[in-house]
Design a protein around this motif. Structure first.
Motif, PDB file in Angstrom:
ATOM      1  N   THR A 156       0.826  -1.209   0.000  1.00 53.72           N
ATOM      2  CA  THR A 156       0.000   0.000   0.000  1.00 53.72           C
ATOM      3  C   THR A 156       0.861   1.260   0.000  1.00 53.72           C
ATOM      4  OG1 THR A 156      -1.736  -1.180   1.175  1.00 53.72           O
ATOM      5  CG2 THR A 156      -1.859   1.216   1.218  1.00 53.72           C
ATOM      6  N   GLU A 157       1.947   1.201   0.768  1.00 55.25           N
ATOM      7  CA  GLU A 157       2.833   2.358   0.843  1.00 55.25           C
ATOM      8  C   GLU A 157       3.430   2.683  -0.529  1.00 55.25           C
ATOM      9  OE1 GLU A 157       6.788   3.496   3.363  1.00 55.25           O
ATOM     10  OE2 GLU A 157       5.438   1.954   4.181  1.00 55.25           O
ATOM     11  N   LYS A 158       3.900   1.664  -1.208  1.00 50.45           N
ATOM     12  CA  LYS A 158       4.466   1.835  -2.559  1.00 50.45           C
ATOM     13  C   LYS A 158       3.401   2.358  -3.523  1.00 50.45           C
ATOM     14  CE  LYS A 158       8.813   0.651  -2.669  1.00 50.45           C
ATOM     15  NZ  LYS A 158       9.584   1.867  -2.580  1.00 50.45           N
ATOM     16  N   VAL A 159       2.210   1.743  -3.409  1.00 58.71           N
ATOM     17  CA  VAL A 159       1.124   2.085  -4.336  1.00 58.71           C
ATOM     18  C   VAL A 159       0.724   3.555  -4.185  1.00 58.71           C
ATOM     19  CG1 VAL A 159      -1.345   1.711  -4.760  1.00 58.71           C
ATOM     20  CG2 VAL A 159       0.200  -0.242  -4.611  1.00 58.71           C
ATOM     21  N   LYS A 160       0.743   4.039  -2.957  1.00 55.96           N
ATOM     22  CA  LYS A 160       0.387   5.439  -2.722  1.00 55.96           C
ATOM     23  C   LYS A 160       1.284   6.380  -3.511  1.00 55.96           C
ATOM     24  CE  LYS A 160      -1.962   5.564   1.730  1.00 55.96           C
ATOM     25  NZ  LYS A 160      -1.710   5.620   3.182  1.00 55.96           N
ATOM     26  N   GLU A 161       2.576   6.053  -3.511  1.00 60.26           N
ATOM     27  CA  GLU A 161       3.539   6.861  -4.278  1.00 60.26           C
ATOM     28  C   GLU A 161       3.209   6.848  -5.766  1.00 60.26           C
ATOM     29  OE1 GLU A 161       7.820   5.945  -4.038  1.00 60.26           O
ATOM     30  OE2 GLU A 161       7.417   5.552  -1.894  1.00 60.26           O
ATOM     31  N   ILE A 162       3.015   5.625  -6.284  1.00 63.26           N
ATOM     32  CA  ILE A 162       2.738   5.493  -7.719  1.00 63.26           C
ATOM     33  C   ILE A 162       1.442   6.225  -8.079  1.00 63.26           C
ATOM     34  CG2 ILE A 162       2.305   3.861  -9.602  1.00 63.26           C
ATOM     35  CD1 ILE A 162       3.770   1.738  -7.923  1.00 63.26           C
ATOM     36  N   SER A 163       0.404   6.006  -7.276  1.00 68.97           N
ATOM     37  CA  SER A 163      -0.897   6.627  -7.542  1.00 68.97           C
ATOM     38  C   SER A 163      -0.783   8.146  -7.569  1.00 68.97           C
ATOM     39  CB  SER A 163      -1.922   6.240  -6.478  1.00 68.97           C
ATOM     40  OG  SER A 163      -2.074   4.849  -6.451  1.00 68.97           O
ATOM     41  N   ALA A 164      -0.069   8.679  -6.568  1.00 63.82           N
ATOM     42  CA  ALA A 164       0.068  10.130  -6.492  1.00 63.82           C
ATOM     43  C   ALA A 164       0.752  10.656  -7.751  1.00 63.82           C
ATOM     44  CB  ALA A 164       0.855  10.513  -5.244  1.00 63.82           C
ATOM     45  N   GLY A 165       1.788   9.951  -8.186  1.00 63.46           N
ATOM     46  CA  GLY A 165       2.504  10.354  -9.398  1.00 63.46           C
ATOM     47  C   GLY A 165       1.606  10.305 -10.623  1.00 63.46           C
TER      48      GLY A 165
END
Lengths: 491, 491
Positions: free
Chosen positions: B318-327
């Motif tokens: 989830t932590e990784k995904v948050k970064e990708i999603s925000a980008g």
């Protein structure tokens, strides 16, 4: 352009009608009770739609589309619902025309009669709940959070542009929940959305509250509303949000399997605002010179008028204007440069006043020399000469000030015209002589409410959310009451 | 989720019907011939609307709104118009219901019969031109460039979701001009807008051309159209733009004073696309696993599915995904992270395939270790393991590639299925055995066109814009022809 709009004090009603037509918002059509929303008026509606739609989506709703037609038998399934709408239904009975035998044109083909008549939707609870029955089986399918933008038809005998028309445009939210509490929370949440829209976008202060049983939506257990004061002191209901309980779920047999495994009826809400908001917007802020639009809903936020004696001057002005316009547009501010030579500056000033453009810039030869521009604000009609340096930021701030000022003015007007009254004679006198909102005690019975309405034409607009507990006596019956309710004559 | 959609080769028609329902685009309603557009389907339609509306506004048009109802007498004013629409009109004859005397429900109140019946608009030329009469006096009022988004009703006997429904949603542009040339230029311009939308947004290559007299809009002097090929080789008309000449101006007596001071009839156009485009979108690109949506119209462009064995793993993912999603969101790319634990990853993969999400990312424990993510594209079903470094740019590029690839594939399919035929026997054989588009010579007469249609069910879809001059003989009559026209069986 002859400025022959009646003044508000002269004839408020005629002022409104004429303004709506003159400002190119809407006009009556050839079809009884139906209006044409003209491009300028529609562009305000589009701004309303966009703002509301964004708020609906932020709160988790999605748009969908349900049929225009409702089978007659559907309408009858919820008893109080059909009771409320049967008297104003447009009914489709046939599906074909044919040439008249005498060559006089076309006639309805008697061989093309529908087996079951179709009602043009006056609201969509019935057709939507009949659909939800197939969409909802389990608690996992809930909540179902849906909105639709649509046209609806209610056959009104006396119509007025935007305020009451046979066909109108609106949005209707229809949600389904697994608990009563969640449905009630949704009902409240959507009223908050409407209140926020009214206050932050339309700059109209509103009172949030509960409708009395008499004034509830046909089929609702509870109706929440926002009420606004117009400049003649009358109230206008600007949005409603209904807690439907299990009424429509029972009428259309919509059940779900709960987490515990039991089979239960679904809880519902519906909520809507309509093109009526356009009428509220006009009546809340505009003046004898025309519309006063809050910048956030104005199709054109800044108009620039050149004042020139030669083509050379116009070219110089145009060059400056291009810079300013580009700067404004970069900030998302809409600008119109009116350099048409068909009309004189004075005509243009009056025209953009009529149309409610919040800020007008005028630039002439002297401004070119001095590096200035004349800035006129529509709301206060103040004019000032301003340095071009920093003009873009200045206008951005000014638009915010105007938005706030329009709201503040409406709020001050409402405050000044809200009366606490404890006596029935005074109640009638205030209504007749001052108008406005009256906060008074009521004994809580439909009979009293009805008698006050008959005798004074004032209705209970709502039982305000935040009405403080206060011991008192009903103005009509003297019976005990524990809080004041909001009375007014209304649109 | 049982993947029981029939395959295209098995039953193309059933594949389409099932896919539209399964992918949550639309379903039949309880009202004959009317559909419910479900939230997922409607969000695609909203994207279509937004793109088209922007293009209309860029070309100087404004939106407005005209009445749903048309007085019967209006419809009759333009002779060929009423001829075209009379047989499929929903007719409102009454305006009230009342309780049945026997208590069996509500019935139509016979005392509430309309003096003149109202037609639910099948299209709005008549009600709009009756309004334009009051809006147009002088050449200064022209051009008048207006569009409306609306629902219309045409009583269809055989209906299919999106392709042919009794009620459908559309936009209809209605413009008025001072010269024939300007009206014709507008007609062409709007066809270009439609073609650009079809190709650049919906990724559907289209052939632009003129309709033959037989196929023209009822009341038009010339109808331009865009024609698209579906995966079964059949044609689908995806948009039309009509040059109305002075027909409606004459029917509604709309004249203007020219610059020269003469009084002349106004020249008109009308143009529209509808929810039919949703059908075209599905039938042009989708496959046996579900929808294939071009990224520009996909409600969700990227879906991210976590694959985890523990809550701790999920937290890390989830932590990784948050970064990708925000980008991705920063670039305007819509992302959904589906971390619901109600369904397994395999189920989710199938579900998002069905819904046509262009890019799927899957991230598991090994990806976390390696700093990678699995990227799957919907159009080609390719999967690749990609480094997280630079993933956002990579996906942005991938979405563009997918958009282009979907278009290229449709274009290649059309090219492979377009045949030049010079002989009537071959014409019939190609139609039956191969299908697709046929470019063939035609003698230019309605009779020949009609006979070919009767004998083969193929119609002339259009006389293409860019058809080169070429001497030839009509496939049916052998009479001389100077260019090929486009034949096909059509939706």
């Amino acid at each position: 352009m002859a400025n022959a709009i009646p003044s508000r004090s002269e004839n408020y009603s005629e002022w409104y009608n004429e303004l709506v037509k003159r400002a190119d918002l809407a006009e009556n059509s050839a079809v009884r009770g139906c209006m044409v929303i003209k491009p300028y008026g529609f562009s305000i509606w589009e701004k309303m739609q966009r703002a509301l739609d964004d708020m609906f989506k932020e709160t988790g709703h999605m748009n969908a589309y349900f049929p225009l037609f409702i089978p007659k038998s559907f309408l009858s399934k919820e008893a109080s619902h059909v009771e409320g709408f049967a008297k104003e239904c447009a009914v489709v009975t046939h599906y074909r025309l044919k040439n008249a035998p005498d060559g006089s044109g076309v006639i309805v083909d008697p061989d093309a009669k529908l087996e079951e008549e179709l009602i043009v939707r006056p609201t969509s609870e019935t057709v939507i709940w009949s659909t939800y029955k197939n969409w909802i089986q389990s608690y996992r399918d809930l909540p179902l959070l849906i909105n639709q933008w649509a046209n609806v038809v209610r056959w009104e005998m006396r119509t007025r542009l935007f305020l009451r028309t046979t066909e109108f445009l609106w949005q209707e939210g229809h949600t389904a929940h697994s608990t009563s509490e969640e449905a009630m929370a949704e009902t409240r949440q959507m009223l908050e959305v409407y209140a926020r829209f009214a206050e932050e976008w339309a700059a109209i202060p509103v009172i949030k509250g509960y409708k009395t049983a008499n004034e509830r939506f046909a089929g609702a257990e509870e109706t929440l509303c926002i009420e606004a004061m117009m400049q003649d002191g009358k109230a206008l209901q600007a949005g409603t949000s209904h807690y439907l309980g299990q009424n429509f779920a029972k009428a259309f047999d919509v059940k779900f399997q709960s987490k515990a495994g039991t089979l239960e009826y679904v809880w519902g809400t519906s909520w809507g605002v309509s093109t009526r908001l356009m009428g509220a917007l006009v009546m809340a802020h505009s003046d004898d010179s025309g519309l006063v639009l809050p910048p956030k809903l104005a199709p054109i936020q800044v108009v620039i008028v050149p004042i020139y004696r030669s083509e050379e001057q116009l070219a110089q002005i145009t060059e400056k204007v291009k810079e300013i316009s580009a700067g404004l547009r970069k900030k998302g501010i809409s600008v119109k440069f009116d350099d048409s030579d068909a009309n004189k500056p004075g005509w243009k000033f009056a025209e953009y006043e009529l149309r409610g453009v919040p800020v007008r810039l005028a630039m002439g030869a002297r401004d070119l020399e001095n590096g200035t521009v004349e800035v006129a604000r529509r709301d206060t009609k103040e004019k000032m000469t301003v340095q071009l340096e920093g003009i873009v930021d200045r206008i951005e701030t000014l638009l915010e000030e105007i938005q706030q000022n329009i709201y503040d003015k409406a709020l001050a007007f409402r405050t000044a015209n809200t009366h606490h009254v404890d006596d029935y004679a005074e109640f009638k006198q205030v209504l007749d002589e001052k108008g406005g909102f009256i906060l008074a005690h009521w004994d809580g019975t439909p009979e009293t409410e009805e008698r006050i309405k008959e005798e004074t034409k004032a209705t209970i607009r709502c039982i305000p959310y935040n009405a403080p507990e206060e011991e008192g006596k009903c103005i009509l019956t003297g019976r005990p009451s524990s809080r004041r309710v909001l009375f007014a004559r209304a649109y």
